[in-house]
Design an enzyme around this catalytic site. Structure first.
Site, PDB file in Angstrom:
ATOM      1  CG  ASN A 125      -2.115  -0.867   0.996  1.00  0.00           C
ATOM      2  OD1 ASN A 125      -3.021  -0.661   0.114  1.00  0.00           O
ATOM      3  ND2 ASN A 125      -2.064  -1.907   1.639  1.00  0.00           N
ATOM      4  NE  ARG A 162      -0.508   1.314  24.202  1.00  0.00           N
ATOM      5  CZ  ARG A 162      -1.223   0.267  23.389  1.00  0.00           C
ATOM      6  NH1 ARG A 162      -1.354   0.857  22.057  1.00  0.00           N
ATOM      7  NH2 ARG A 162      -1.132  -0.928  23.858  1.00  0.00           N
ATOM      8  CG  MET A 207       0.415  -5.319  11.594  1.00  0.00           C
ATOM      9  SD  MET A 207      -1.411  -5.040  11.509  1.00  0.00           S
ATOM     10  CE  MET A 207      -1.547  -6.329  10.094  1.00  0.00           C
ATOM     11  CG  HIS A 233      -9.422  -3.861   8.942  1.00  0.00           C
ATOM     12  ND1 HIS A 233      -8.853  -4.286   9.849  1.00  0.00           N
ATOM     13  CD2 HIS A 233     -10.699  -4.810   8.837  1.00  0.00           C
ATOM     14  CE1 HIS A 233      -9.162  -5.507  10.329  1.00  0.00           C
ATOM     15  NE2 HIS A 233     -10.196  -5.700   9.852  1.00  0.00           N
ATOM     16  CG  LEU A 280      -9.217  -2.848  17.050  1.00  0.00           C
ATOM     17  CD1 LEU A 280      -7.551  -2.864  16.514  1.00  0.00           C
ATOM     18  CD2 LEU A 280      -9.078  -4.533  17.582  1.00  0.00           C
ATOM     19  CG  ASP A 281      -9.424  -2.654  13.239  1.00  0.00           C
ATOM     20  OD1 ASP A 281      -8.599  -1.579  12.740  1.00  0.00           O
ATOM     21  OD2 ASP A 281      -9.019  -3.678  13.282  1.00  0.00           O
TER      22      ASP A 281
HETATM   23  C1  GAR Z   1      -3.141  -4.663   4.178  1.00  0.00           C
HETATM   24  O1  GAR Z   1      -3.548  -5.948   3.675  1.00  0.00           O
HETATM   25  C2  GAR Z   1      -3.810  -4.012   5.160  1.00  0.00           C
HETATM   26  O2  GAR Z   1      -5.160  -4.115   5.046  1.00  0.00           O
HETATM   27  C3  GAR Z   1      -3.497  -4.872   6.501  1.00  0.00           C
HETATM   28  O3  GAR Z   1      -2.077  -5.187   6.426  1.00  0.00           O
HETATM   29  C4  GAR Z   1      -1.922  -5.204   5.175  1.00  0.00           C
HETATM   30  C5  GAR Z   1      -0.605  -4.394   4.790  1.00  0.00           C
HETATM   31  O4  GAR Z   1      -0.091  -4.744   3.672  1.00  0.00           O
HETATM   32  N1  GAR Z   1      -3.892  -4.164   7.842  1.00  0.00           N
HETATM   33  C6  GAR Z   1      -4.346  -4.773   8.678  1.00  0.00           C
HETATM   34  O5  GAR Z   1      -4.696  -6.007   9.036  1.00  0.00           O
HETATM   35  C7  GAR Z   1      -4.731  -3.784  10.039  1.00  0.00           C
HETATM   36  N2  GAR Z   1      -5.451  -4.323  10.815  1.00  0.00           N
HETATM   37  P1  GAR Z   1       1.219  -4.049   3.020  1.00  0.00           P
HETATM   38  O6  GAR Z   1       2.169  -3.968   3.995  1.00  0.00           O
HETATM   39  O7  GAR Z   1       1.542  -4.745   1.735  1.00  0.00           O
HETATM   40  O8  GAR Z   1       0.585  -2.575   2.479  1.00  0.00           O
END
Ligand code: GAR
Length: 199
Positions: free
Chosen positions: A13, A64, A89, A108, A143-144
């Protein structure tokens, strides 16, 4: 507008956002890419594009709050107007959220509010749902949970695996996320309670 992109993993992304900034589709500058993992491939992508990177490893912080404080300082130094979470994450604490309220967005890999958390794809497959998708949303303390900017649905096919579904999820994310970043940068996202309107 200066953008910071926060990642933990491969950064596909991030790559799309880098490319869309380079092409002028997103009228902004990526001022900083932050990773909480030193070995995230996202860092290589940023370096290749000549973007400054920062690694914040939780092992180096007592709490944190300390982690978030350092992150806030780094973003302040870059005068960041939008924080883009792209596979980051780690949960951000309330002070960070308060400081950047309505200026943090996340992508997400499920149709929120279903399948929140770190394993959206696996959880949707395990639950046996027939339709899943992608959600781009503002980030709040829960969260989310924040207001939804955009969603796209995907059919789950018989025989889908995490890998095959991830491939189609990524395709939708790579379409939807840069579009949302562009709309934000152009000042076209208006939050009204839980609803986000494109103006
Ligand atoms: C993505 O698919 C995003 O939706 C997910 O991590 C991936 C990162 O991919 N995010 C989550 O699960 C957040 N809860 P990338 O590093 O190739 O962009």
């Amino acid at each position: 507008m200066n953008i910071a992109v926060l990642c933990s993993g491969s950064g596909t992304n991030l790559q799309v956002i880098i490319d869309k900034v380079a092409s002028g589709y997103i009228p902004a500058r990526i001022a900083l890419v932050v990773s909480d993992r030193a070995n995230a491939f996202a860092l290589e992508r940023a370096k290749k594009a000549g973007i400054e990177t920062l690694v914040l490893d939780k092992k180096d912080f007592k709490s944190r709050e300390d982690f978030d404080k350092k992150l806030m300082e780094s973003l302040d130094n870059k005068n960041v107007g939008l924080v883009v979470l792209a596979g980051f994450m780690r949960l951000l604490g309330p002070r960070f959220i308060e400081k950047y309220r309505n200026r943090i967005i996340n992508v997400h890999p499920a149709l929120l509010p279903s399948f929140k958390g770190a394993h959206g794809i696996k959880d949707s497959l395990d639950h046996g749902v027939k339709v899943t998708g992608v959600t781009v949303h503002f980030v709040d303390e829960k969260l989310d949970n924040g207001p939804v900017i955009a969603q796209a649905a995907l059919e789950i096919r018989d025989g889908d695996t995490e890998e095959s579904l991830l491939e189609r999820v990524h395709k939708e994310e790579h379409r939807l996320y840069p579009e949302a970043v562009k709309l934000f940068v152009e000042g076209r996202l208006k939050i009204e309670g839980r609803k986000v309107r494109v103006i």
